[in-house]
Design a protein around this motif. Structure first.
Motif, short mmCIF file in Angstrom:
data_model
loop_
_atom_site.label_atom_id
_atom_site.label_comp_id
_atom_site.label_asym_id
_atom_site.label_seq_id
_atom_site.Cartn_x
_atom_site.Cartn_y
_atom_site.Cartn_z
N ALA A 208 0.82 -1.22 0.00
CA ALA A 208 0.00 0.00 0.00
C ALA A 208 0.85 1.26 0.00
O ALA A 208 0.43 2.29 -0.52
N CYS A 209 2.07 1.18 0.54
CA CYS A 209 2.92 2.38 0.60
C CYS A 209 3.33 2.88 -0.78
O CYS A 209 3.79 4.00 -0.92
N LEU A 210 3.11 2.07 -1.82
CA LEU A 210 3.44 2.50 -3.18
C LEU A 210 2.39 3.42 -3.77
O LEU A 210 2.62 4.03 -4.82
N PHE A 211 1.25 3.52 -3.10
CA PHE A 211 0.12 4.30 -3.63
C PHE A 211 -0.15 5.51 -2.76
O PHE A 211 -0.22 5.39 -1.54
N PRO A 212 -0.33 6.68 -3.37
CA PRO A 212 -0.69 7.85 -2.57
C PRO A 212 -2.15 7.75 -2.13
O PRO A 212 -2.94 7.00 -2.70
N LYS A 213 -2.48 8.49 -1.09
CA LYS A 213 -3.87 8.54 -0.63
C LYS A 213 -4.63 9.54 -1.47
O LYS A 213 -4.06 10.55 -1.88
N PRO A 214 -5.87 9.29 -1.78
CA PRO A 214 -6.64 8.09 -1.44
C PRO A 214 -6.20 6.93 -2.33
O PRO A 214 -6.02 7.09 -3.53
N ARG A 215 -6.00 5.79 -1.71
CA ARG A 215 -5.55 4.60 -2.44
C ARG A 215 -6.70 4.03 -3.25
O ARG A 215 -7.86 4.17 -2.88
N PRO A 216 -6.37 3.32 -4.34
CA PRO A 216 -7.42 2.67 -5.13
C PRO A 216 -8.21 1.69 -4.25
O PRO A 216 -7.62 1.00 -3.41
N SER A 217 -9.48 1.61 -4.44
CA SER A 217 -10.32 0.74 -3.60
C SER A 217 -10.13 -0.74 -3.93
O SER A 217 -10.46 -1.60 -3.12
N GLU A 218 -9.60 -1.05 -5.10
CA GLU A 218 -9.49 -2.45 -5.51
C GLU A 218 -8.13 -3.08 -5.19
O GLU A 218 -7.80 -4.12 -5.74
#
Length: 178
Positions: A31-41
């Motif tokens: 998850a740390c690879l994605f900025p917030k808001p993270r994809p829901s899937e």
């Protein structure tokens, strides 16, 4: 087609333990690879807290390294991920020192002139890529690979772009100085 595998009975997708350990959910890819808001899937898999803790620092290290190659000027999500990595660097002077020791001057044939390239250590990178591969296998087959199954990561060493002709024609062609 696949090697003999254990069936998914809510066991840790990395070590296979299911009894006597607290299972939590782990994101694959991290998850740390994605900025917030993270994809829901985003994929989440059962993972014991020991395995999750064991990989936490390497995931942060991986994110910090790959965020150095993002184009933060034109991509807002890349910029948000870099800002998260930058916070990690400001909290950990050792990580910043280690990262800057791997920078090298490179001539880039753009209006930007000389910029920096970074060498990314393969050992810690491979651990996270292996973790992602194990997670995706588990997600798609609902089974773990056996413990004696070897996962190897091969990174292309000679070309850094899958389409060398396009890469040579792009405006971001560069070379290392000797």
């Amino acid at each position: 087609l696949y090697p003999k595998m254990r069936k998914n009975n809510e066991q840790c997708y990395l070590c296979g333990r299911s009894t006597g350990v607290k299972l939590t959910r782990d994101h694959v890819p991290p998850a740390c690879l994605f900025p917030k808001p993270r994809p829901s899937e985003l994929i989440t898999l059962p993972c014991c807290t020991d395995c999750q803790k064991e990989h936490q620092k390497d995931e942060e290290y991986f994110r910090t390294n790959i965020s150095t190659i993002y184009d933060v000027r034109t991509n807002e999500k890349a910029k948000a991920t870099w800002q998260k990595a930058y916070k990690s660097l400001s909290r950990g002077p050792q990580l910043l020192k280690e990262l800057t020791s791997r920078l090298a001057p490179v001539d880039i044939e753009t209006p930007l002139g000389t910029t920096r390239a970074i060498w990314i250590p393969q050992d810690r990178t491979n651990e996270i890529l292996k973790k992602i591969a194990l997670g995706l296998f588990y997600h798609h087959t609902k089974s773990r690979l056996p413990d004696d199954f070897e996962v190897q990561i091969y990174l292309q060493q000679t070309e850094y772009f899958p389409f060398p002709d396009l890469w040579r024609k792009s405006r971001n062609v560069g070379r290392f100085k000797n």
